[in-house]
Structure formats: C-alpha cells, structure tokens
Scaffold this motif. Sequence first.
Motif, PDB file in Angstrom:
ATOM      1  N   MET A  57      -2.980 -11.625  -7.737  1.00  0.00           N
ATOM      2  CA  MET A  57      -3.030 -10.045  -7.774  1.00  0.00           C
ATOM      3  C   MET A  57      -4.278  -9.338  -7.245  1.00  0.00           C
ATOM      4  SD  MET A  57      -1.876  -7.181 -10.557  1.00  0.00           S
ATOM      5  CE  MET A  57      -0.314  -8.165 -11.163  1.00  0.00           C
ATOM      6  N   ILE A  58      -4.034  -8.264  -6.364  1.00  0.00           N
ATOM      7  CA  ILE A  58      -5.089  -7.545  -5.723  1.00  0.00           C
ATOM      8  C   ILE A  58      -4.692  -6.243  -6.538  1.00  0.00           C
ATOM      9  CG2 ILE A  58      -6.347  -6.458  -4.208  1.00  0.00           C
ATOM     10  CD1 ILE A  58      -5.737  -8.888  -2.035  1.00  0.00           C
ATOM     11  N   VAL A  59      -5.710  -5.498  -7.100  1.00  0.00           N
ATOM     12  CA  VAL A  59      -5.603  -4.284  -7.780  1.00  0.00           C
ATOM     13  C   VAL A  59      -6.221  -3.078  -7.198  1.00  0.00           C
ATOM     14  CG1 VAL A  59      -5.613  -3.036 -10.019  1.00  0.00           C
ATOM     15  CG2 VAL A  59      -5.170  -5.516 -10.070  1.00  0.00           C
ATOM     16  N   ILE A  60      -5.768  -2.324  -6.738  1.00  0.00           N
ATOM     17  CA  ILE A  60      -6.502  -1.062  -6.275  1.00  0.00           C
ATOM     18  C   ILE A  60      -6.112   0.321  -6.836  1.00  0.00           C
ATOM     19  CG2 ILE A  60      -6.797  -2.084  -3.789  1.00  0.00           C
ATOM     20  CD1 ILE A  60      -4.369  -0.357  -3.102  1.00  0.00           C
ATOM     21  N   ASN A  61      -6.864   1.436  -6.481  1.00  0.00           N
ATOM     22  CA  ASN A  61      -6.749   2.560  -7.133  1.00  0.00           C
ATOM     23  C   ASN A  61      -6.944   3.585  -6.440  1.00  0.00           C
ATOM     24  OD1 ASN A  61      -8.711   4.404  -9.709  1.00  0.00           O
ATOM     25  ND2 ASN A  61      -6.597   4.662  -9.222  1.00  0.00           N
ATOM     26  N   ASN A  62      -5.865   4.272  -5.948  1.00  0.00           N
ATOM     27  CA  ASN A  62      -5.615   5.297  -4.764  1.00  0.00           C
ATOM     28  C   ASN A  62      -5.085   6.631  -4.916  1.00  0.00           C
ATOM     29  OD1 ASN A  62      -6.776   5.748  -2.263  1.00  0.00           O
ATOM     30  ND2 ASN A  62      -5.047   5.075  -1.171  1.00  0.00           N
ATOM     31  N   PRO A  63      -5.887   7.614  -4.945  1.00  0.00           N
ATOM     32  CA  PRO A  63      -7.206   8.138  -5.021  1.00  0.00           C
ATOM     33  C   PRO A  63      -8.028   7.232  -6.166  1.00  0.00           C
ATOM     34  CG  PRO A  63      -5.945  10.049  -4.644  1.00  0.00           C
ATOM     35  CD  PRO A  63      -4.918   8.953  -5.000  1.00  0.00           C
ATOM     36  N   ASN A  64      -9.284   7.034  -6.006  1.00  0.00           N
ATOM     37  CA  ASN A  64     -10.014   6.337  -6.908  1.00  0.00           C
ATOM     38  C   ASN A  64     -10.524   7.292  -8.034  1.00  0.00           C
ATOM     39  OD1 ASN A  64     -12.940   5.240  -7.821  1.00  0.00           O
ATOM     40  ND2 ASN A  64     -11.670   3.455  -7.498  1.00  0.00           N
ATOM     41  N   ASN A  65     -10.398   6.651  -9.197  1.00  0.00           N
ATOM     42  CA  ASN A  65     -11.162   7.242 -10.520  1.00  0.00           C
ATOM     43  C   ASN A  65     -12.193   6.324 -10.937  1.00  0.00           C
ATOM     44  OD1 ASN A  65     -11.556   8.239 -13.103  1.00  0.00           O
ATOM     45  ND2 ASN A  65      -9.849   7.025 -14.062  1.00  0.00           N
ATOM     46  N   PRO A  66     -13.456   6.597 -10.959  1.00  0.00           N
ATOM     47  CA  PRO A  66     -13.760   8.125 -11.156  1.00  0.00           C
ATOM     48  C   PRO A  66     -14.493   8.456  -9.786  1.00  0.00           C
ATOM     49  CG  PRO A  66     -15.666   6.352 -11.728  1.00  0.00           C
ATOM     50  CD  PRO A  66     -14.308   5.486 -11.349  1.00  0.00           C
ATOM     51  N   THR A  67     -14.607   7.945  -8.624  1.00  0.00           N
ATOM     52  CA  THR A  67     -15.171   8.444  -7.652  1.00  0.00           C
ATOM     53  C   THR A  67     -14.769   9.522  -6.842  1.00  0.00           C
ATOM     54  OG1 THR A  67     -14.461   6.943  -5.868  1.00  0.00           O
ATOM     55  CG2 THR A  67     -16.284   5.898  -7.422  1.00  0.00           C
ATOM     56  N   GLY A  68     -13.243   9.782  -6.922  1.00  0.00           N
ATOM     57  CA  GLY A  68     -12.694  10.536  -5.966  1.00  0.00           C
ATOM     58  C   GLY A  68     -12.539  10.183  -4.501  1.00  0.00           C
ATOM     59  N   SER A  69     -12.693   8.918  -4.321  1.00  0.00           N
ATOM     60  CA  SER A  69     -12.577   8.433  -2.852  1.00  0.00           C
ATOM     61  C   SER A  69     -11.257   7.891  -2.540  1.00  0.00           C
ATOM     62  CB  SER A  69     -13.448   7.071  -2.745  1.00  0.00           C
ATOM     63  OG  SER A  69     -12.902   5.892  -3.501  1.00  0.00           O
ATOM     64  N   THR A  70     -10.867   7.958  -1.140  1.00  0.00           N
ATOM     65  CA  THR A  70      -9.561   7.815  -0.655  1.00  0.00           C
ATOM     66  C   THR A  70      -9.861   6.466   0.197  1.00  0.00           C
ATOM     67  OG1 THR A  70      -9.001  10.046  -0.331  1.00  0.00           O
ATOM     68  CG2 THR A  70      -7.777   8.675   1.261  1.00  0.00           C
ATOM     69  N   THR A  71      -8.687   5.533  -0.098  1.00  0.00           N
ATOM     70  CA  THR A  71      -8.626   4.404   0.778  1.00  0.00           C
ATOM     71  C   THR A  71      -7.690   4.776   1.878  1.00  0.00           C
ATOM     72  OG1 THR A  71      -9.214   2.841  -1.176  1.00  0.00           O
ATOM     73  CG2 THR A  71      -8.184   2.136   0.752  1.00  0.00           C
ATOM     74  N   PRO A  72      -8.231   4.913   3.071  1.00  0.00           N
ATOM     75  CA  PRO A  72      -7.245   5.127   4.115  1.00  0.00           C
ATOM     76  C   PRO A  72      -6.066   4.541   4.455  1.00  0.00           C
ATOM     77  CG  PRO A  72      -9.483   4.896   5.218  1.00  0.00           C
ATOM     78  CD  PRO A  72      -9.460   4.602   3.662  1.00  0.00           C
ATOM     79  N   LYS A  73      -5.115   4.613   5.282  1.00  0.00           N
ATOM     80  CA  LYS A  73      -3.991   3.799   5.588  1.00  0.00           C
ATOM     81  C   LYS A  73      -4.502   2.957   6.282  1.00  0.00           C
ATOM     82  CE  LYS A  73       0.256   3.992   8.144  1.00  0.00           C
ATOM     83  NZ  LYS A  73       1.257   4.633   9.151  1.00  0.00           N
ATOM     84  N   SER A  74      -5.539   2.730   7.181  1.00  0.00           N
ATOM     85  CA  SER A  74      -6.003   1.723   7.995  1.00  0.00           C
ATOM     86  C   SER A  74      -6.596   0.536   7.188  1.00  0.00           C
ATOM     87  CB  SER A  74      -6.883   2.043   9.040  1.00  0.00           C
ATOM     88  OG  SER A  74      -8.288   2.609   8.257  1.00  0.00           O
ATOM     89  N   VAL A  75      -7.218   0.791   5.938  1.00  0.00           N
ATOM     90  CA  VAL A  75      -7.785  -0.064   5.019  1.00  0.00           C
ATOM     91  C   VAL A  75      -6.633  -0.711   4.197  1.00  0.00           C
ATOM     92  CG1 VAL A  75      -9.437  -0.653   3.199  1.00  0.00           C
ATOM     93  CG2 VAL A  75     -10.009   0.994   4.978  1.00  0.00           C
ATOM     94  N   LEU A  76      -5.780   0.184   3.694  1.00  0.00           N
ATOM     95  CA  LEU A  76      -4.500  -0.176   3.016  1.00  0.00           C
ATOM     96  C   LEU A  76      -3.650  -1.392   3.760  1.00  0.00           C
ATOM     97  CD1 LEU A  76      -3.044   2.989   1.872  1.00  0.00           C
ATOM     98  CD2 LEU A  76      -4.300   1.227   0.292  1.00  0.00           C
ATOM     99  N   GLU A  77      -3.551  -1.137   5.170  1.00  0.00           N
ATOM    100  CA  GLU A  77      -2.990  -2.127   5.863  1.00  0.00           C
ATOM    101  C   GLU A  77      -3.521  -3.400   6.118  1.00  0.00           C
ATOM    102  OE1 GLU A  77      -0.632   1.023   9.102  1.00  0.00           O
ATOM    103  OE2 GLU A  77      -2.616   0.498   9.397  1.00  0.00           O
ATOM    104  N   LYS A  78      -4.947  -3.396   6.071  1.00  0.00           N
ATOM    105  CA  LYS A  78      -5.769  -4.632   6.173  1.00  0.00           C
ATOM    106  C   LYS A  78      -5.546  -5.214   4.835  1.00  0.00           C
ATOM    107  CE  LYS A  78      -9.090  -2.682   9.356  1.00  0.00           C
ATOM    108  NZ  LYS A  78     -10.453  -2.634   9.622  1.00  0.00           N
TER     109      LYS A  78
END
Length: 398
Positions: free
Chosen positions: A163-184
Amino acid sequence: MVKIQPFQVEQWMDRLETTPGVLNIAETCAASVSVDDLVQLCKDKNAPGPLSLSTKLTYGAIRGSEKLRQRVASLFDRESEASTLPAENVIITQGAITANYLLFYTLVGPGDHVICVYPTYQQLYSVPESLGAEVSLWKLKAENDYIPDVSELEGLVKTNTKMIVINNPNNPTGSTTPKSVLEKIIAFAKQRDIIVFADEVYNPLYHSLPDGQTAPPSVLALGYEKTVASGSMSKAYSLAGIRLGWVASRDKSIIEAVAVARDYTSISVSQLDDQVASYALSEPVLRPLLQRNLALARSNLALVSAFVEKYKSVCSWVKPTAGTTALVQFKKKGVIVDDPSFVLDLLEKTKVLFMPASPCFGSGHDFKGYVRLGYVCETEVLKEGLARLGNYIEQNLL
C-alpha cells in the motif's frame, strides 16, 4: 499483546484543550456548526428537517443508510472521470479515524510493506506498523512545498509493498498534491499492483490554490480500481460532534473485507448521526456549508499570512493552499525554539494553544521548532489568539 506508539497529537490535545480559558487555535475542524445552523444554511425552506423523531432507534442500516451512502458516493461522482461510484462501495463509520483503522486492520499485516507520506496524521503510519507491517516514510520537503516527489518512490518500493498512503490535503502542512502528481502515483502503483489509500478528510477545502491550478480530484476519480479513500463530516463539513466518516473504494472486495472486520467493532453508526449527515450532504445544505467554510478559510488564512509577514524575523512557513492547518516555525534571536516548551509556555502565559510538531508529527529532530496552527476556527478566536501571540513574541522572542 499488540504494541502501538502513543498517539501524540491526540494525547497533547486531550491534555491541553480543556485548559480553562484556552484560545484553541490548534483545532483542525472548520468552525463547528449546530443542527440549527444547518437548517439556517439550507436553501430549500420546504425541505424535510434533519431529524425524524418518530424513527425507532434500532441499529439501523449496518453499512449506513442508503440515502447517506448515495450522497457520499455523489461527492466522488462530481469530480470523477471514471464510472459512477455505486453506493454499495461506501461504508459509513464512526469518524474517519475508524475508517482508517478498519482499512489497515483488514489489508496489512506481518510480511507487508507500506509507504506513507510524512508528516501526516500519526495514525496513518503507526497503525500499520503496530499490525506488523514494515513502514517506509515518504518525506515531504518544504522546498518542494510539501508536495510528494514521485521520483523518490522507486527508492522506497519493495517487492512486498502492499500500500501507498497519502493525505490530500495534507495535515499538518496544508499542502495540496495536484492532479498531475496523483496521476503519477496511480501509474506507479498500477504498474506494481499496489493499493493507493488516500486520507481525504480535508477534501474539498482547496481554498488558496495558485492561479491556474484547479482542485485535484479524489484518488477514486483516476480510473484505478485498487484505490481507497476515507473522509468524514468533521473537518470540511464542521460536524465533528456527530462522529461520522466513511471508507470508499472502487474495489468491491476491499469494501467487503472492511465490512467483515467492522462486524467485530462498532456494528453500525447512530441513526441520529446518519440522519444529520444525510441532511448536511443534501444539495440545498451542502453547497452553502462549503461556501461558508471556504470563505472562512480564505479570510482567516489572510490574517495568519499578515501575521507571519509582520513577525518574519521570528516565524516562517510554507503558506498552505488547502485544508485547515499550517506548520509554522518559531525562532528566538535566530535560534530555533524547543517547540514543546514553547507551546507550554505560550499556553501558561497567554492561554493560546498550538500543537508542537516535533513530538506530534515527527521523530528525533524532525520539525524542531514547528507548531501546527489550526486557522479555520471562528475569526474572532483567531484574531484574539494572534494578538496575544504577537504580544508574547514581542516580550519573549524578539
């Protein structure tokens, strides 16, 4: 006996948030609303109310009412380029924290390897580790705006990666993983038959994206069956008090496995909670509720941004683009503060509460001097908290 690391952020919050007179700007929910507030927000004044007081309070629908599961599924359909998500691919749980736990309990164990973004909510790496899985942390970097670097996955993946685990939007940084990165990420996982699990509890609070960047979709919208997402009514929908979340997947076998494990825990959610959530996710309420929270996030973030700029000799950050939280680092005369001591001293002297990042989101010296700030509280609470923090800085850090 299963050994699990103490859940640091929850223990800090539990210990300190009930301090008498506290100004809590560590809270991560968009400012909470009441049932009366939901009714006031509703655009259809002829719509049935949120609660049916004549309903017999049985266990109710074990996986969640059909109405609620359809409305949760529709959240994914709005942004999907894939087929419609069936309601039966959603299970309603007691908060996203239960959804996450059930998912790990069902899918990972000894002999498995999990890759998890870091920093993130500690549950997302401590629980799989407690279940016997090996966990590799996929470290997010400030210089990359805390966006995952997909090129690093090649060095993290193993033959037994489950499994690969992500958190979007991220807690605690408030960052966004954009669609282009999600697709990769999806392409990398699909090639190796790896499950991609996204904790999406702050979706869809994408309130401050750079010009030209659109809000990314859920991982369920990207055409890969072995994707799983969790969410809840707590953060973006301001209803933490009903303790209601969900797990959803394109893979029906994952949902069925979670349902089997869930029989040993909570069985079902409260019918009252189910009804309130269904009402909040109805179209006449959902749209104005999200408009309220997005506007609150934007206006409050502007206040924090002005504060950081004013005291830039003392504090620094990567400005959030989404969610409700930010990581801010503090220094005293150029020297990074000890964040746990700083948080406790600030609380004692001003009644302002942050969360220290090094114990709550890091290990060793990771995030030394950083605090997590929750800025989508009531604006007056934030203004007063920042005013007191400013006085503290001028008296103690400059």
